[in-house]
Design a protein around this motif. Structure first.
Motif, PDB file in Angstrom:
ATOM      1  N   LYS A 102       0.841  -1.192   0.000  1.00 40.36           N
ATOM      2  CA  LYS A 102       0.000   0.000   0.000  1.00 40.36           C
ATOM      3  C   LYS A 102       0.878   1.244   0.000  1.00 40.36           C
ATOM      4  O   LYS A 102       1.893   1.301   0.693  1.00 40.36           O
ATOM      5  CB  LYS A 102      -0.906  -0.017   1.227  1.00 40.36           C
ATOM      6  N   THR A 104       0.805   5.014   1.071  1.00 44.68           N
ATOM      7  CA  THR A 104       0.075   5.966   1.900  1.00 44.68           C
ATOM      8  C   THR A 104       0.622   7.352   1.631  1.00 44.68           C
ATOM      9  O   THR A 104       1.833   7.565   1.662  1.00 44.68           O
ATOM     10  CB  THR A 104       0.222   5.625   3.398  1.00 44.68           C
ATOM     11  N   ARG A 115      -5.303  14.940   5.053  1.00 40.26           N
ATOM     12  CA  ARG A 115      -5.956  13.702   4.649  1.00 40.26           C
ATOM     13  C   ARG A 115      -4.918  12.605   4.500  1.00 40.26           C
ATOM     14  O   ARG A 115      -3.774  12.864   4.159  1.00 40.26           O
ATOM     15  CB  ARG A 115      -6.663  13.882   3.307  1.00 40.26           C
ATOM     16  N   ARG A 117      -4.408   9.238   2.283  1.00 41.22           N
ATOM     17  CA  ARG A 117      -4.896   8.525   1.108  1.00 41.22           C
ATOM     18  C   ARG A 117      -4.097   7.231   0.973  1.00 41.22           C
ATOM     19  O   ARG A 117      -2.880   7.258   1.027  1.00 41.22           O
ATOM     20  CB  ARG A 117      -4.715   9.364  -0.147  1.00 41.22           C
ATOM     21  N   ALA A 118      -4.801   6.130   0.775  1.00 38.53           N
ATOM     22  CA  ALA A 118      -4.158   4.848   0.497  1.00 38.53           C
ATOM     23  C   ALA A 118      -4.360   4.556  -0.979  1.00 38.53           C
ATOM     24  O   ALA A 118      -5.492   4.569  -1.469  1.00 38.53           O
ATOM     25  CB  ALA A 118      -4.767   3.749   1.358  1.00 38.53           C
ATOM     26  N   GLN A 126      -6.716   5.241  -6.151  1.00 39.79           N
ATOM     27  CA  GLN A 126      -7.013   5.474  -4.742  1.00 39.79           C
ATOM     28  C   GLN A 126      -7.891   4.356  -4.188  1.00 39.79           C
ATOM     29  O   GLN A 126      -8.897   4.005  -4.779  1.00 39.79           O
ATOM     30  CB  GLN A 126      -7.710   6.825  -4.596  1.00 39.79           C
ATOM     31  N   ARG A 127      -7.501   3.791  -3.051  1.00 40.21           N
ATOM     32  CA  ARG A 127      -8.263   2.731  -2.379  1.00 40.21           C
ATOM     33  C   ARG A 127      -9.104   3.294  -1.243  1.00 40.21           C
ATOM     34  O   ARG A 127     -10.223   2.884  -1.033  1.00 40.21           O
ATOM     35  CB  ARG A 127      -7.326   1.672  -1.811  1.00 40.21           C
ATOM     36  N   GLU A 128      -8.507   4.190  -0.449  1.00 38.62           N
ATOM     37  CA  GLU A 128      -9.176   4.741   0.730  1.00 38.62           C
ATOM     38  C   GLU A 128      -8.771   6.199   0.897  1.00 38.62           C
ATOM     39  O   GLU A 128      -7.702   6.608   0.472  1.00 38.62           O
ATOM     40  CB  GLU A 128      -8.753   4.009   2.007  1.00 38.62           C
ATOM     41  N   ILE A 129      -9.631   6.951   1.561  1.00 37.61           N
ATOM     42  CA  ILE A 129      -9.309   8.323   1.933  1.00 37.61           C
ATOM     43  C   ILE A 129      -9.955   8.599   3.281  1.00 37.61           C
ATOM     44  O   ILE A 129     -11.073   8.165   3.540  1.00 37.61           O
ATOM     45  CB  ILE A 129      -9.781   9.338   0.868  1.00 37.61           C
ATOM     46  N   SER A 130      -9.231   9.285   4.160  1.00 38.11           N
ATOM     47  CA  SER A 130      -9.812   9.682   5.438  1.00 38.11           C
ATOM     48  C   SER A 130      -9.206  11.017   5.854  1.00 38.11           C
ATOM     49  O   SER A 130      -8.045  11.308   5.579  1.00 38.11           O
ATOM     50  CB  SER A 130      -9.583   8.611   6.504  1.00 38.11           C
ATOM     51  N   HIS A 169      -6.006   3.688  11.434  1.00 43.84           N
ATOM     52  CA  HIS A 169      -5.654   3.576  10.025  1.00 43.84           C
ATOM     53  C   HIS A 169      -5.812   2.119   9.617  1.00 43.84           C
ATOM     54  O   HIS A 169      -5.404   1.217  10.325  1.00 43.84           O
ATOM     55  CB  HIS A 169      -4.189   4.007   9.849  1.00 43.84           C
ATOM     56  N   ARG A 170      -6.439   1.896   8.495  1.00 47.88           N
ATOM     57  CA  ARG A 170      -6.645   0.526   8.026  1.00 47.88           C
ATOM     58  C   ARG A 170      -5.514   0.083   7.137  1.00 47.88           C
ATOM     59  O   ARG A 170      -4.849   0.716   6.500  1.00 47.88           O
ATOM     60  CB  ARG A 170      -7.941   0.399   7.258  1.00 47.88           C
TER      61      ARG A 170
END
Length: 170
Positions: A102, A104, A115, A117-118, A126-130, A169-170
């Motif tokens: 991954k 990050t 933010r 971003r993964a 992009q896989r994930e955003i938080s 964080h995942r």
């Protein structure tokens, strides 16, 4: 992976399994400029690629953010990303970490909080955003521990900030 700097000039160097050098990846090119002094945070590598957050080749106010680009280590050529690629949704790349398949990216924007971003390192998708809290201080280094993203600050003791902050964080 190694880096060599001579004033404003320099390059990243990688080597094949047989020890022979691969083509260098210059600090400056049509993709912009990768700032070496911050290389621990603005450029990271895995066994296939160098991921970097260069400033754009032209510094206009609308595109002054650091964008994301990936270079193939064997050929030294970009494989995805670049100045015209907006995979960070208008945010500026701030710190990088590649680990466990991954990529990050910590990003920031004037209007948005920090933010995380993964992304898929192979494609840049992009896989994930938080979002992180608005009150987050700047980060000198990021790393993961179990399911947490750890933000480290080198000068925290001299300015009263917390030296480490952990986020889910995942």
């Amino acid at each position: 992976m190694a880096a060599s700097e001579d004033g404003e000039q320099g390059a990243y160097f990688s080597f094949g399994a047989d020890g022979r050098p691969n083509p260098p990846i210059d600090f400056s090119g049509p993709y912009g400029k990768i700032h070496y002094l911050h290389s621990l945070s603005l450029a990271v590598a895995d066994d296939r690629r160098l991921y970097a957050l260069p400033t754009p080749p032209t510094l206009r106010s609308r595109d002054s953010r650091n964008h994301l680009i990936a270079f193939d280590l064997v050929t030294g050529t970009p494989v995805w990303g670049g100045p015209d690629d907006d995979r960070l949704d208008g945010d500026s790349g701030y710190r990088l970490l590649v680990q466990d398949g991954k990529l990050t990216v910590l990003t920031s924007h004037r209007k948005n909080p920090y933010r995380v971003r993964a992304l898929d390192p192979a494609t840049g998708e992009q896989r994930e955003i938080s979002d992180l809290p608005d009150s987050m201080d700047s980060a000198d280094r990021i790393f993961t521990y179990r399911d947490r993203l750890i933000v480290a600050r080198y000068d925290a003791y001299s300015n009263g900030r917390r030296p480490f902050t952990a986020y889910g964080h995942r």
